[in-house]
Design an enzyme around this catalytic site. Structure first.
Site, short mmCIF file in Angstrom:
data_model
loop_
_atom_site.label_atom_id
_atom_site.label_comp_id
_atom_site.label_asym_id
_atom_site.label_seq_id
_atom_site.Cartn_x
_atom_site.Cartn_y
_atom_site.Cartn_z
N GLY A 19 86.96 2.01 21.65
CA GLY A 19 86.32 3.09 22.40
C GLY A 19 87.34 4.01 23.04
N TYR A 190 72.33 -3.65 30.22
CA TYR A 190 73.75 -3.38 30.45
C TYR A 190 74.35 -4.45 31.37
CZ TYR A 190 77.92 -0.65 31.87
OH TYR A 190 79.21 -0.23 32.13
N LYS A 194 77.28 -7.13 30.35
CA LYS A 194 78.55 -7.17 31.07
C LYS A 194 78.79 -8.53 31.72
CE LYS A 194 80.19 -3.00 30.30
NZ LYS A 194 81.27 -2.87 29.30
P1 NAD Z 1 82.73 6.87 27.57
O1 NAD Z 1 81.33 7.12 27.12
O2 NAD Z 1 83.51 7.98 28.15
O3 NAD Z 1 83.58 6.24 26.37
C1 NAD Z 1 83.09 5.18 25.59
C2 NAD Z 1 83.67 5.31 24.19
O4 NAD Z 1 83.22 4.19 23.42
C3 NAD Z 1 83.19 6.57 23.47
O5 NAD Z 1 84.28 7.27 22.90
C4 NAD Z 1 82.26 6.04 22.40
O6 NAD Z 1 82.22 6.82 21.21
C5 NAD Z 1 82.84 4.65 22.15
N1 NAD Z 1 81.89 3.75 21.53
C6 NAD Z 1 80.57 3.61 21.85
N2 NAD Z 1 79.99 2.70 21.06
C7 NAD Z 1 80.96 2.25 20.22
C8 NAD Z 1 80.97 1.31 19.16
N3 NAD Z 1 79.85 0.66 18.82
N4 NAD Z 1 82.14 1.07 18.53
C9 NAD Z 1 83.26 1.73 18.87
N5 NAD Z 1 83.30 2.66 19.86
C10 NAD Z 1 82.16 2.91 20.53
O7 NAD Z 1 82.59 5.65 28.59
P2 NAD Z 1 83.60 5.10 29.71
O8 NAD Z 1 83.03 5.42 31.03
O9 NAD Z 1 85.00 5.47 29.40
O10 NAD Z 1 83.39 3.53 29.51
C11 NAD Z 1 84.36 2.67 28.91
C12 NAD Z 1 83.99 1.23 29.19
O11 NAD Z 1 84.02 0.99 30.60
C13 NAD Z 1 82.59 0.83 28.73
O12 NAD Z 1 82.60 -0.48 28.24
C14 NAD Z 1 81.78 0.91 30.00
O13 NAD Z 1 80.63 0.11 29.94
C15 NAD Z 1 82.79 0.42 31.00
N6 NAD Z 1 82.50 0.82 32.37
C16 NAD Z 1 82.40 2.14 32.70
C17 NAD Z 1 82.12 2.50 34.01
C18 NAD Z 1 81.99 3.94 34.45
O14 NAD Z 1 81.58 4.17 35.60
N7 NAD Z 1 82.35 4.91 33.62
C19 NAD Z 1 81.90 1.49 34.97
C20 NAD Z 1 82.00 0.16 34.60
C21 NAD Z 1 82.31 -0.17 33.29
#
Ligand code: NAD
Length: 284
Positions: A19, A190, A194
């Site tokens: 990702g 979700y 997690k």
């Molecule tokens: P984002 O949407 O900016 O980036 C996520 C990336 O993952 C995207 O580029 C997307 O294309 C890719 N992706 C989605 N499904 C996929 C798949 N099946 N295979 C490969 N790639 C895939 O999100 P983010 O905020 O950068 O989140 C990154 C991670 O951090 C995630 O696991 C999210 O759950 C976790 N997270 C985010 C937050 C937040 O507040 N942003 C908080 C806690 C946890």
């Protein structure tokens, strides 16, 4: 910035970040490259992965695009074969790929409910508005959420283990969330996925320590990425009221935790959960 030739905290290491085409994953790939790693850049979007890899290469970092859906075990197996073929091993895996809704429209519905619940709460009367989200989640949404986060993390760990065991060392970093601990309303799939990642992290840590492979989790709070752009003002207010550091974090503030866990600086950490969360959850 320290490039490959200048050394760095990940000098000589090969890292795969899933990702990595956006948000936190892109920040992690960028920081790892700046600290000397060669980086395999995964995303389900080939264009997004290529953008990140191009930016890394522009900084003199060796990068490989490995576009794949981590929810597909076949695609994941092929991805690790490509990484092994290009780099001859793997030292660091960051399971970061993620989604915020299992089906289109879920975020809009959550936003609408959050606005209504917040207005109800501010009225100071007994609750009349209910979340009513879990009863609306379809099988397809539940399955996709679990597949991308939990199954995807497992498939990648499973493929990484033989490569890391061969090298006699490795660090796996899994992106969980404070939702795993807090059980955020409105996103039961979700939060469950997690929390599953946290259990997987601890089980693998127990199994892999003897092979020199460490496995840890990061539980971010709310981070300013494309994933959180759509959250409504009311939902944002709910988070900010409960969070001592009342702002969204920059993705770099999560990437620094990932760098620590990936590097030898965390050599005695395994099975741990580090949480850059602004204080919204306080636990040891
Ligand atoms: P984002 O949407 O900016 O980036 C996520 C990336 O993952 C995207 O580029 C997307 O294309 C890719 N992706 C989605 N499904 C996929 C798949 N099946 N295979 C490969 N790639 C895939 O999100 P983010 O905020 O950068 O989140 C990154 C991670 O951090 C995630 O696991 C999210 O759950 C976790 N997270 C985010 C937050 C937040 O507040 N942003 C908080 C806690 C946890």
């Amino acid at each position: 910035m320290a490039g490959n030739e200048d050394g760095g905290r990940l000098a000589g290491r090969v890292a795969l970040v899933t990702g990595a085409g956006s948000g936190i994953g892109r920040a992690i790939a960028t920081l790892f490259g700046a600290h000397g790693a060669r980086v395999a850049v995964n995303d389900v979007s080939a264009g997004a992965a290529a953008d990140t890899a191009g930016a890394l290469e522009a900084e003199g970092v060796e990068a490989l695009v490995v576009a794949a859906d981590v929810a597909s075990s076949e695609a994941v197996a092929a991805m690790f074969a490509a990484v092994d073929s290009r780099f001859g091993g793997l030292d660091v895996l960051v399971n970061n790929a993620g989604i915020s809704e299992g089906a289109p429209g879920e975020q809009d519905r959550l936003n609408a409910q959050a606005e209504a619940v917040m207005a109800d709460l501010l009225g100071g009367q007994p609750r009349r508005v209910h979340w009513d989200i879990a009863s609306q989640i379809t099988d397809e949404s539940w399955d996709r959420m679990i597949a991308v986060h939990l199954s995807g993390t497992f498939y990648c760990c499973r493929s990484a283990i033989p490569l890391m065991a061969r090298g006699g060392r490795g660090s796996i970093v899994n992106l969980s969330s404070v939702g795993a601990i807090l059980g955020q309303p409105g996103v039961p799939h979700y939060s469950a996925a997690k929390a599953g990642i946290l259990g997987l992290t601890r089980s693998l840590a127990g199994e892999l320590g003897s092979r020199g492979i460490r496995v840890n989790a990061i539980l971010p709070g709310t981070i300013d990425t494309p994933m959180t752009k759509p959250i409504s003002p009311a939902f944002r207010s709910m988070v900010m009221m409960a969070q001592p550091i009342a702002r969204l974090a920059d993705p770099s503030e999560v990437a620094s935790t990932a760098l620590f866990l990936a590097s030898d600086e965390s050599s005695f950490y395994t099975g741990q959960a580090l949480s850059p969360n602004g204080g919204i959850a306080m636990f040891s």
